[in-house]
Scaffold this motif. Sequence first.
Motif, PDB file in Angstrom:
ATOM      1  N   CYS A 178     -35.073  13.286  10.988  1.00  0.00           N
ATOM      2  CA  CYS A 178     -36.233  13.168  11.879  1.00  0.00           C
ATOM      3  C   CYS A 178     -37.511  12.895  11.085  1.00  0.00           C
ATOM      4  CB  CYS A 178     -36.390  14.434  12.703  1.00  0.00           C
ATOM      5  SG  CYS A 178     -35.048  14.725  13.891  1.00  0.00           S
ATOM      6  N   GLU A 185     -36.397  21.116  17.203  1.00  0.00           N
ATOM      7  CA  GLU A 185     -36.796  20.803  18.581  1.00  0.00           C
ATOM      8  C   GLU A 185     -38.203  20.212  18.618  1.00  0.00           C
ATOM      9  OE1 GLU A 185     -35.943  20.370  22.541  1.00  0.00           O
ATOM     10  OE2 GLU A 185     -34.606  21.082  20.951  1.00  0.00           O
ATOM     11  N   LYS A 186     -39.071  20.724  17.810  1.00  0.00           N
ATOM     12  CA  LYS A 186     -40.425  20.156  17.742  1.00  0.00           C
ATOM     13  C   LYS A 186     -40.382  18.745  17.154  1.00  0.00           C
ATOM     14  CE  LYS A 186     -42.836  24.589  17.258  1.00  0.00           C
ATOM     15  NZ  LYS A 186     -43.727  25.425  16.395  1.00  0.00           N
ATOM     16  N   LYS A 187     -39.564  18.536  16.134  1.00  0.00           N
ATOM     17  CA  LYS A 187     -39.430  17.211  15.564  1.00  0.00           C
ATOM     18  C   LYS A 187     -38.856  16.228  16.583  1.00  0.00           C
ATOM     19  CE  LYS A 187     -40.841  18.261  11.395  1.00  0.00           C
ATOM     20  NZ  LYS A 187     -42.070  17.666  10.826  1.00  0.00           N
ATOM     21  N   LYS A 188     -37.985  16.708  17.419  1.00  0.00           N
ATOM     22  CA  LYS A 188     -37.400  15.854  18.458  1.00  0.00           C
ATOM     23  C   LYS A 188     -38.472  15.399  19.435  1.00  0.00           C
ATOM     24  CE  LYS A 188     -34.073  16.025  22.264  1.00  0.00           C
ATOM     25  NZ  LYS A 188     -33.085  16.849  22.997  1.00  0.00           N
ATOM     26  N   GLU A 189     -39.368  16.311  19.822  1.00  0.00           N
ATOM     27  CA  GLU A 189     -40.462  15.942  20.723  1.00  0.00           C
ATOM     28  C   GLU A 189     -41.406  14.942  20.057  1.00  0.00           C
ATOM     29  OE1 GLU A 189     -42.262  19.592  21.826  1.00  0.00           O
ATOM     30  OE2 GLU A 189     -40.568  20.284  23.061  1.00  0.00           O
ATOM     31  N   GLU A 190     -41.678  15.162  18.786  1.00  0.00           N
ATOM     32  CA  GLU A 190     -42.531  14.210  18.075  1.00  0.00           C
ATOM     33  C   GLU A 190     -41.862  12.841  17.983  1.00  0.00           C
ATOM     34  OE1 GLU A 190     -43.588  15.706  14.274  1.00  0.00           O
ATOM     35  OE2 GLU A 190     -44.383  17.606  15.047  1.00  0.00           O
ATOM     36  N   ALA A 235     -39.674  11.611  20.066  1.00  0.00           N
ATOM     37  CA  ALA A 235     -39.694  10.993  21.396  1.00  0.00           C
ATOM     38  C   ALA A 235     -41.041  10.329  21.664  1.00  0.00           C
ATOM     39  CB  ALA A 235     -39.371  12.039  22.455  1.00  0.00           C
ATOM     40  N   ASP A 236     -42.097  10.991  21.294  1.00  0.00           N
ATOM     41  CA  ASP A 236     -43.421  10.387  21.466  1.00  0.00           C
ATOM     42  C   ASP A 236     -43.598   9.208  20.525  1.00  0.00           C
ATOM     43  OD1 ASP A 236     -43.881  12.373  23.314  1.00  0.00           O
ATOM     44  OD2 ASP A 236     -44.970  13.684  21.914  1.00  0.00           O
ATOM     45  N   ASP A 240     -38.586   9.426  26.590  1.00  0.00           N
ATOM     46  CA  ASP A 240     -38.774  10.633  27.372  1.00  0.00           C
ATOM     47  C   ASP A 240     -38.290  11.834  26.563  1.00  0.00           C
ATOM     48  OD1 ASP A 240     -39.075  12.574  29.268  1.00  0.00           O
ATOM     49  OD2 ASP A 240     -37.787  11.626  30.774  1.00  0.00           O
ATOM     50  N   ARG A 241     -39.082  12.885  26.505  1.00  0.00           N
ATOM     51  CA  ARG A 241     -38.714  14.064  25.701  1.00  0.00           C
ATOM     52  C   ARG A 241     -37.441  14.733  26.217  1.00  0.00           C
ATOM     53  NH1 ARG A 241     -44.186  17.614  24.291  1.00  0.00           N
ATOM     54  NH2 ARG A 241     -45.179  16.075  22.884  1.00  0.00           N
ATOM     55  N   LYS A 242     -37.281  14.757  27.505  1.00  0.00           N
ATOM     56  CA  LYS A 242     -36.133  15.450  28.075  1.00  0.00           C
ATOM     57  C   LYS A 242     -34.852  14.617  27.974  1.00  0.00           C
ATOM     58  CE  LYS A 242     -38.922  18.064  31.407  1.00  0.00           C
ATOM     59  NZ  LYS A 242     -39.161  18.364  32.848  1.00  0.00           N
TER      60      LYS A 242
END
Length: 505
Positions: A324, A466-471, A473-474, A479-481
């Motif tokens: 990531c 999980e935070k890296k995944k949201e970053e 996605a952005d 989509d984050r989900k």
Amino acid sequence: MGPGQTMESLLSSMHGSHHPKTVPRRSVPKVNKCTQVNMDLEEKKPSADLSLSRKSEHSPGSTSPSQKGISSSSQEQSVMPALLPQLPPPPPLPPGGKVPLPPVSTPGINAPSLPSPQPCSNPGCSHPACGCGEQPQARKTPTLRMKVLHWQKLPCDVVRQSHSIWAVMPSSSKELVEPDYASLELLFSVPSRIPTEKTGPKIKKTNEITFIGPKKSLLLSIFLKQFKCSNEEIAAMIQKGDRSKLDAEILRQLLKLLPEDQEINSLKSCKKEKSQLANADQFYLHLLEVSSYQLRIECMLICEETKILLECLWPKVQAIRRACETILTSHRLPVFCQLILKVGNFLNYGRHTGDAGGFKISALLKLTETKANQNNITLLHHILEEVEKKHRDLLQLPRDLDFVSKAVGIHIDAMQAEAGANLKKLLEIEKRLFLSTDDVKIQHGKSVQGSLNASKDLQKEFATIEKKKEELADYLCEDRKKLSLEDVFNTIHAFREIFLKVLQK
């Protein structure tokens, strides 16, 4: 010659043709009683026949058919001696009216001779069984008991067929190889058993008392044999928390074989000596002497399982986090994507897909699908040719994406579920340990707490991912989900492989 003399000469010629002459008795050893009786009767037959013929000759009122034939004509007298041997009269009965027994066939006496073998009709036959060719040599036989070669035996009539593989080569051929029978006997003989000295019959334990079912007792006996130590030593390892010989699999088996309440009550109420009990029952007695033995075993098991789980999950979690961070921090990736965006807007000008502000990361795999007018040239080939001329630094992009390839095939969701279940067990053991005796707390409290802290650190790493995944996605405009790290890693890895393949061409 008168009629009486003619009849006497005729009878003598008849008896001479059908009965052997009287010969003196030879000294022949008796074979059996029947043979001796038969020889005696044969010696008496001529005298009886002569006496009978003389009575018929001197009887005044009797006339035989042979006399009538002789007196009728001279031609019949010449024909009768030739016809009589063909139709002999029945032999007269011996004195007493008893029929003599037939001769007994004895080896060497009255034995019929065997007919001579017929010659083989095949002129080209050379098989020894047909009487052609050389006689077979004497078959070699072992002097020792040999091991068996298992095969399917063929009958002799099949072997002797002219087109058989066994009949093609004659036994007298010089091409045939004779085996080394001495070495065969040396290597493949059955070894003789050396009688061992009997140290005395083993006395089996009889009348053993057991309170455990036969199936469970058998499983427990097999389980105890793998330690190669006494029951007291196994119980001491459990009491001390020694996991040197008790790995996770052994501890799981031991938990399944722990005594039940009925077995515990029966063992405690038993007043017999321990030596009279079965081995499995004796182990249970030693185990019951350890306080909180089940909690001790569960503490050792959860610590061992946590250790194995962390050794397996930590490298995978770190690989995902590093992948990531690689995508988020790579400088060459956005530069290359901007180049692709310009090329795509140029190709899609005037269409609904033109004038785009960006594209999905999966579009990187479409670069090889757009073919040029020339054969075997794709859009990616053309872009890399331009990059090689003007922007050679972008050719190092696969090196930046190397850590992404290492994270391919790792399922983050499955790892989170497994780590969460293990953490739940640790928390339950911690509660039970808090309510136990002081010696159990002192013995297993530190190891359980260490496993609990390591599991919590793993959970923190999952939170970081999980935070890296949201970053991510952005960063990729997803989509984050709905974003799947596995899909992103697979796309980047496939693009990296295509990139390297085009560079090699």
